[in-house]
Design an enzyme around this catalytic site. Structure first.
Site, PDB file in Angstrom:
ATOM      1  N   PHE A 150       0.811  -1.225   0.000  1.00  0.00           N
ATOM      2  CA  PHE A 150       0.000   0.000   0.000  1.00  0.00           C
ATOM      3  C   PHE A 150       0.841   1.270   0.000  1.00  0.00           C
ATOM      4  O   PHE A 150       0.360   2.330  -0.372  1.00  0.00           O
ATOM      5  CB  PHE A 150      -0.949   0.011   1.219  1.00  0.00           C
ATOM      6  CG  PHE A 150      -0.276   0.414   2.519  1.00  0.00           C
ATOM      7  CD1 PHE A 150      -0.082   1.754   2.837  1.00  0.00           C
ATOM      8  CD2 PHE A 150       0.171  -0.547   3.421  1.00  0.00           C
ATOM      9  CE1 PHE A 150       0.547   2.119   4.015  1.00  0.00           C
ATOM     10  CE2 PHE A 150       0.805  -0.181   4.597  1.00  0.00           C
ATOM     11  CZ  PHE A 150       0.989   1.156   4.893  1.00  0.00           C
ATOM     12  N   LYS A 174      -1.365  -6.768  -9.459  1.00  0.00           N
ATOM     13  CA  LYS A 174      -2.339  -6.910  -8.371  1.00  0.00           C
ATOM     14  C   LYS A 174      -1.914  -5.870  -7.334  1.00  0.00           C
ATOM     15  O   LYS A 174      -1.066  -6.124  -6.494  1.00  0.00           O
ATOM     16  CB  LYS A 174      -2.281  -8.339  -7.804  1.00  0.00           C
ATOM     17  CG  LYS A 174      -3.548  -8.816  -7.120  1.00  0.00           C
ATOM     18  CD  LYS A 174      -4.003  -7.961  -5.956  1.00  0.00           C
ATOM     19  CE  LYS A 174      -3.176  -8.125  -4.711  1.00  0.00           C
ATOM     20  NZ  LYS A 174      -3.512  -7.121  -3.664  1.00  0.00           N
ATOM     21  N   GLU A 177      -4.893  -3.764  -2.000  1.00  0.00           N
ATOM     22  CA  GLU A 177      -6.338  -3.508  -1.884  1.00  0.00           C
ATOM     23  C   GLU A 177      -6.604  -2.256  -1.052  1.00  0.00           C
ATOM     24  O   GLU A 177      -7.724  -1.756  -1.012  1.00  0.00           O
ATOM     25  CB  GLU A 177      -7.056  -4.726  -1.296  1.00  0.00           C
ATOM     26  CG  GLU A 177      -6.673  -5.119   0.121  1.00  0.00           C
ATOM     27  CD  GLU A 177      -5.416  -6.000   0.179  1.00  0.00           C
ATOM     28  OE1 GLU A 177      -4.491  -5.799  -0.634  1.00  0.00           O
ATOM     29  OE2 GLU A 177      -5.369  -6.880   1.066  1.00  0.00           O
ATOM     30  N   ARG A 178      -5.545  -1.727  -0.377  1.00  0.00           N
ATOM     31  CA  ARG A 178      -5.761  -0.513   0.408  1.00  0.00           C
ATOM     32  C   ARG A 178      -5.485   0.759  -0.405  1.00  0.00           C
ATOM     33  O   ARG A 178      -5.982   1.826  -0.067  1.00  0.00           O
ATOM     34  CB  ARG A 178      -4.895  -0.557   1.669  1.00  0.00           C
ATOM     35  CG  ARG A 178      -5.429  -1.613   2.638  1.00  0.00           C
ATOM     36  CD  ARG A 178      -4.686  -1.638   3.925  1.00  0.00           C
ATOM     37  NE  ARG A 178      -3.445  -2.393   3.823  1.00  0.00           N
ATOM     38  CZ  ARG A 178      -2.618  -2.608   4.832  1.00  0.00           C
ATOM     39  NH1 ARG A 178      -2.888  -2.109   6.016  1.00  0.00           N
ATOM     40  NH2 ARG A 178      -1.529  -3.320   4.674  1.00  0.00           N
ATOM     41  N   SER A 227       5.083  -7.063   3.184  1.00  0.00           N
ATOM     42  CA  SER A 227       5.606  -7.384   4.512  1.00  0.00           C
ATOM     43  C   SER A 227       6.377  -8.707   4.492  1.00  0.00           C
ATOM     44  O   SER A 227       6.218  -9.513   3.575  1.00  0.00           O
ATOM     45  CB  SER A 227       4.444  -7.458   5.503  1.00  0.00           C
ATOM     46  OG  SER A 227       3.558  -8.474   5.092  1.00  0.00           O
ATOM     47  N   CYS A 282       9.556   1.370   3.740  1.00  0.00           N
ATOM     48  CA  CYS A 282      10.447   0.249   4.031  1.00  0.00           C
ATOM     49  C   CYS A 282      11.855   0.752   4.308  1.00  0.00           C
ATOM     50  O   CYS A 282      12.681   0.014   4.827  1.00  0.00           O
ATOM     51  CB  CYS A 282      10.460  -0.737   2.873  1.00  0.00           C
ATOM     52  SG  CYS A 282      11.185  -0.034   1.403  1.00  0.00           S
ATOM     53  N   GLU A 381       9.211  -4.698  13.037  1.00  0.00           N
ATOM     54  CA  GLU A 381       8.840  -3.573  12.178  1.00  0.00           C
ATOM     55  C   GLU A 381       7.522  -2.983  12.680  1.00  0.00           C
ATOM     56  O   GLU A 381       6.497  -3.673  12.705  1.00  0.00           O
ATOM     57  CB  GLU A 381       8.677  -4.029  10.727  1.00  0.00           C
ATOM     58  CG  GLU A 381       8.357  -2.872   9.799  1.00  0.00           C
ATOM     59  CD  GLU A 381       8.240  -3.281   8.337  1.00  0.00           C
ATOM     60  OE1 GLU A 381       7.612  -4.315   8.048  1.00  0.00           O
ATOM     61  OE2 GLU A 381       8.781  -2.551   7.484  1.00  0.00           O
TER      62      GLU A 381
HETATM   63  P1  NAD Z   1       1.312  -6.665   2.873  1.00  0.00           P
HETATM   64  O1  NAD Z   1       2.294  -7.775   2.949  1.00  0.00           O
HETATM   65  O2  NAD Z   1       0.185  -6.651   3.840  1.00  0.00           O
HETATM   66  O3  NAD Z   1       0.640  -6.617   1.417  1.00  0.00           O
HETATM   67  C1  NAD Z   1       1.424  -6.628   0.252  1.00  0.00           C
HETATM   68  C2  NAD Z   1       0.647  -7.329  -0.851  1.00  0.00           C
HETATM   69  O4  NAD Z   1       0.468  -8.681  -0.485  1.00  0.00           O
HETATM   70  C3  NAD Z   1      -0.729  -6.743  -1.083  1.00  0.00           C
HETATM   71  O5  NAD Z   1      -0.948  -6.667  -2.475  1.00  0.00           O
HETATM   72  C4  NAD Z   1      -1.669  -7.731  -0.401  1.00  0.00           C
HETATM   73  O6  NAD Z   1      -2.898  -7.851  -1.051  1.00  0.00           O
HETATM   74  C5  NAD Z   1      -0.917  -9.037  -0.486  1.00  0.00           C
HETATM   75  N1  NAD Z   1      -1.137  -9.919   0.670  1.00  0.00           N
HETATM   76  C6  NAD Z   1      -1.367  -9.537   1.959  1.00  0.00           C
HETATM   77  N2  NAD Z   1      -1.465 -10.624   2.759  1.00  0.00           N
HETATM   78  C7  NAD Z   1      -1.301 -11.709   1.958  1.00  0.00           C
HETATM   79  C8  NAD Z   1      -1.291 -13.123   2.191  1.00  0.00           C
HETATM   80  N3  NAD Z   1      -1.483 -13.617   3.407  1.00  0.00           N
HETATM   81  N4  NAD Z   1      -1.095 -13.942   1.136  1.00  0.00           N
HETATM   82  C9  NAD Z   1      -0.891 -13.446  -0.108  1.00  0.00           C
HETATM   83  N5  NAD Z   1      -0.891 -12.117  -0.379  1.00  0.00           N
HETATM   84  C10 NAD Z   1      -1.089 -11.259   0.636  1.00  0.00           C
HETATM   85  O7  NAD Z   1       2.166  -5.306   2.945  1.00  0.00           O
HETATM   86  P2  NAD Z   1       1.617  -3.828   3.101  1.00  0.00           P
HETATM   87  O8  NAD Z   1       1.129  -3.630   4.496  1.00  0.00           O
HETATM   88  O9  NAD Z   1       0.727  -3.473   1.974  1.00  0.00           O
HETATM   89  O10 NAD Z   1       2.974  -2.999   2.888  1.00  0.00           O
HETATM   90  C11 NAD Z   1       3.855  -2.677   3.927  1.00  0.00           C
HETATM   91  C12 NAD Z   1       4.990  -3.665   4.027  1.00  0.00           C
HETATM   92  O11 NAD Z   1       5.711  -3.701   2.798  1.00  0.00           O
HETATM   93  C13 NAD Z   1       6.012  -3.301   5.093  1.00  0.00           C
HETATM   94  O12 NAD Z   1       6.405  -4.465   5.756  1.00  0.00           O
HETATM   95  C14 NAD Z   1       7.168  -2.715   4.294  1.00  0.00           C
HETATM   96  O13 NAD Z   1       8.431  -2.810   4.918  1.00  0.00           O
HETATM   97  C15 NAD Z   1       7.104  -3.550   3.060  1.00  0.00           C
HETATM   98  N6  NAD Z   1       7.762  -2.880   1.943  1.00  0.00           N
HETATM   99  C16 NAD Z   1       8.980  -3.329   1.561  1.00  0.00           C
HETATM  100  C17 NAD Z   1       9.661  -2.695   0.541  1.00  0.00           C
HETATM  101  C18 NAD Z   1      11.032  -3.150   0.129  1.00  0.00           C
HETATM  102  O14 NAD Z   1      11.564  -2.603  -0.813  1.00  0.00           O
HETATM  103  N7  NAD Z   1      11.618  -4.138   0.784  1.00  0.00           N
HETATM  104  C19 NAD Z   1       9.078  -1.592  -0.102  1.00  0.00           C
HETATM  105  C20 NAD Z   1       7.813  -1.168   0.315  1.00  0.00           C
HETATM  106  C21 NAD Z   1       7.166  -1.825   1.345  1.00  0.00           C
END
Ligand code: NAD
Length: 480
Positions: A150, A174, A177-178, A227, A282, A381
């Site tokens: 998101f 994809k 969703e937020r 994440s 991140c 985190e």
């Molecule tokens: P998230 O993991 O909740 O969601 C990321 C994506 O995964 C979304 O599209 C979501 O729909 C999908 N998703 C969520 N739960 C899932 C599951 N159980 N199974 C399959 N797909 C699933 O992450 P977020 O809250 O949207 O984003 C924040 C996180 O992303 C933080 O941990 C941040 O550190 C990380 N991030 C990392 C980088 C990097 O470069 N390493 C960059 C940006 C964000």
């Protein structure tokens, strides 16, 4: 009832059919912007079929024409830069200047992709035996997918789409969703730039839709950012289905402040790193290790900054920090503040008491001191505006503490000493290192990813890594 947010398949708005829905908000006001489908499997199948059908013609389009699409796309993104930034602020909450910079970092990747003809050139070695030559060329994979978080609704889709499609692949995004809305506008502009319908498709959804993409037999590669637990799940699942995967995960970023650091610039950089985008980056600075006498001035100066930080709606010019993404996430961050207190850290500035607007999902900046490496606020985190300060007597001790983290996304040192900077660069376990830089995000011509639990895979995002990731190498040996 709020408006359904449509998928975009073959550049047409496709009405979703789902049994589970989520609401998309403006986090600064709490206003509902639309309803997003979570489990529309029919749309996944339709998007994959469309992308597969578009592949033959697109991969056969000349590389020069594909690159020219990137040039045109870059111009369109520039023309719509402000509009895109406003869309990001509306669905994410970050302040407008941050959103503008985010779009700018995405445009950089389009500029990288415009240079694809140079990057994708093959190799030839004549005369490996009498009359025998060997050449290697890169070919696209086919249908590839990107699953994004998101917190960068424009930049992270743009890390993936330009290098993937300029290499000849077709793509299914994809988005989170937020924050699903900006991606639809990015796709409209791509179509306007001349990318044929079906080359890029956007399918909305939650975890079930992700799992459908990970197991889909036609999808060849998966780029994921999100994440840590989900990155690991995506990596393991997609690999089990025989797909190529790059999965960028979560982070806990350590910043080391040496006694000789330039105080003013260090405090500026730390403030923006820890509290910019409400800590939802991140690359956000989460823990500061003050070395020796740096501890004497650091906490007091950071407390003053936290206290004076203007928190509010991201569109207001004077505002420095916007809201968190959802009320539930704000409550999770508050629970970390309570845990930090229970574990014995000293709460120097309490963001729960900071002046914030009544509407929306706001929380002020918080600052802890006397944090110990084993505390949860030092290890996990939080993804919110909470900065933890630790003390260490010297640089090797600071690096040793930082390296205990299971994450290794980014780390920064603040110093005027070249020797200290070099020691840090050579010993810190992180993929992206900063010297006097609060957010050490590499430009698009370099690979972007962390180490340890911050990344699962091999080839990173952006840079030449991206082109290696989205292509297969074919080696031909010829005797004439
Ligand atoms: P998230 O993991 O909740 O969601 C990321 C994506 O995964 C979304 O599209 C979501 O729909 C999908 N998703 C969520 N739960 C899932 C599951 N159980 N199974 C399959 N797909 C699933 O992450 P977020 O809250 O949207 O984003 C924040 C996180 O992303 C933080 O941990 C941040 O550190 C990380 N991030 C990392 C980088 C990097 O470069 N390493 C960059 C940006 C964000």
């Amino acid at each position: 009832m709020a408006k359904h947010i449509a998928h975009s398949i073959a550049s047409e708005a496709v009405e979703p059919h789902a049994s589970e829905w989520d609401q998309v908000y403006n986090p600064a006001t709490g206003e509902v912007l639309g309803d997003v489908p979570l489990d529309d499997f029919g749309a996944v199948d339709q998007a994959v079929k469309t992308a597969a059908e578009a592949f033959a013609e697109w991969s056969g389009t000349s590389i020069l024409e594909r690159a020219r699409c990137m040039f045109r796309y870059r111009d369109l993104l520039e023309r719509h830069h402000q509009e895109l930034a406003e869309m990001v602020t509306r669905e994410h909450g970050k302040i407008l200047s941050d959103a503008y910079n985010e779009v700018g970092r995405g445009i950089e990747v389009v500029e990288l992709a415009a240079g694809a003809p140079s990057i994708l050139k093959g190799e030839i070695l004549p005369g490996v035996a009498t009359g025998v030559e060997v050449f290697m060329l890169r070919v696209p994979l086919g249908v590839v997918t990107g699953i994004t978080p998101f917190n960068f609704p424009a930049m992270i889709p743009l890390w993936m789409i330009p290098p993937a499609i300029v290499s000849g692949n077709t793509f299914i995004l994809k988005p989170s969703e937020r924050t699903p809305l900006t991606s639809l506008r990015l796709l409209e502009l791509l179509t306007e730039a001349g990318v044929p319908k079906g080359v890029v498709n956007v399918v909305h959804g939650g975890r079930l839709v992700v799992d459908r993409l990970l197991s889909h037999p036609v999808v060849r590669a998966v780029s994921f950012v999100g994440s840590e637990p989900v990155a690991k799940h995506v990596y393991q699942t997609a690999a089990a289905y025989g797909k190529r995967v790059q999965a960028l995960g979560g982070a806990k970023n350590f910043h080391v402040v040496m006694p000789d650091a330039n105080r003013g610039r260090t405090i500026d950089a730390l403030t923006s790193s820890a509290f910019g985008s409400a800590g939802e980056r991140c690359l956000a600075g989460a823990v500061v290790i003050a070395v020796g006498e740096a501890g004497d001035w650091l906490t007091e100066a950071m407390a003053q900054r936290a206290e004076s930080l203007a928190v509010g709606e991201g569109t207001a010019a004077s505002v420095e920090m916007g809201p968190l993404i959802r009320a539930a996430h704000r409550d999770r961050v508050v629970r970390y503040i309570e845990r930090g207190q229970r574990e014995g850290a000293r709460l120097v500035y309490d963001g729960r008491r900071h002046p914030v607007p009544a509407q929306g999902f706001f929380l002020g900046p918080s600052l802890f001191d006397d944090v110990h490496p084993e505390m949860s606020i030092a290890q996990e985190e939080i993804f919110g505006p909470v900065l933890s300060v630790m003390r260490q007597p010297n640089l090797p001790a600071a690096v040793e503490v930082a390296n205990r983290s299971r994450f290794g996304n980014t780390a920064t040192i603040y110093t005027q000493s070249g020797a200290a900077a070099q020691y840090f660069r050579d010993h810190i376990e992180a993929g992206m290192v900063g010297v006097n830089i609060g957010v050490a995000a590499p430009v698009a011509w370099f690979p972007f990813a962390g180490w340890k639990d911050s990344f699962y895979g091999d080839l990173h995002a952006t840079g030449t890594d991206a082109f290696l990731f989205y292509t297969e190498r074919r080696v031909t040996t010829t005797r004439w």
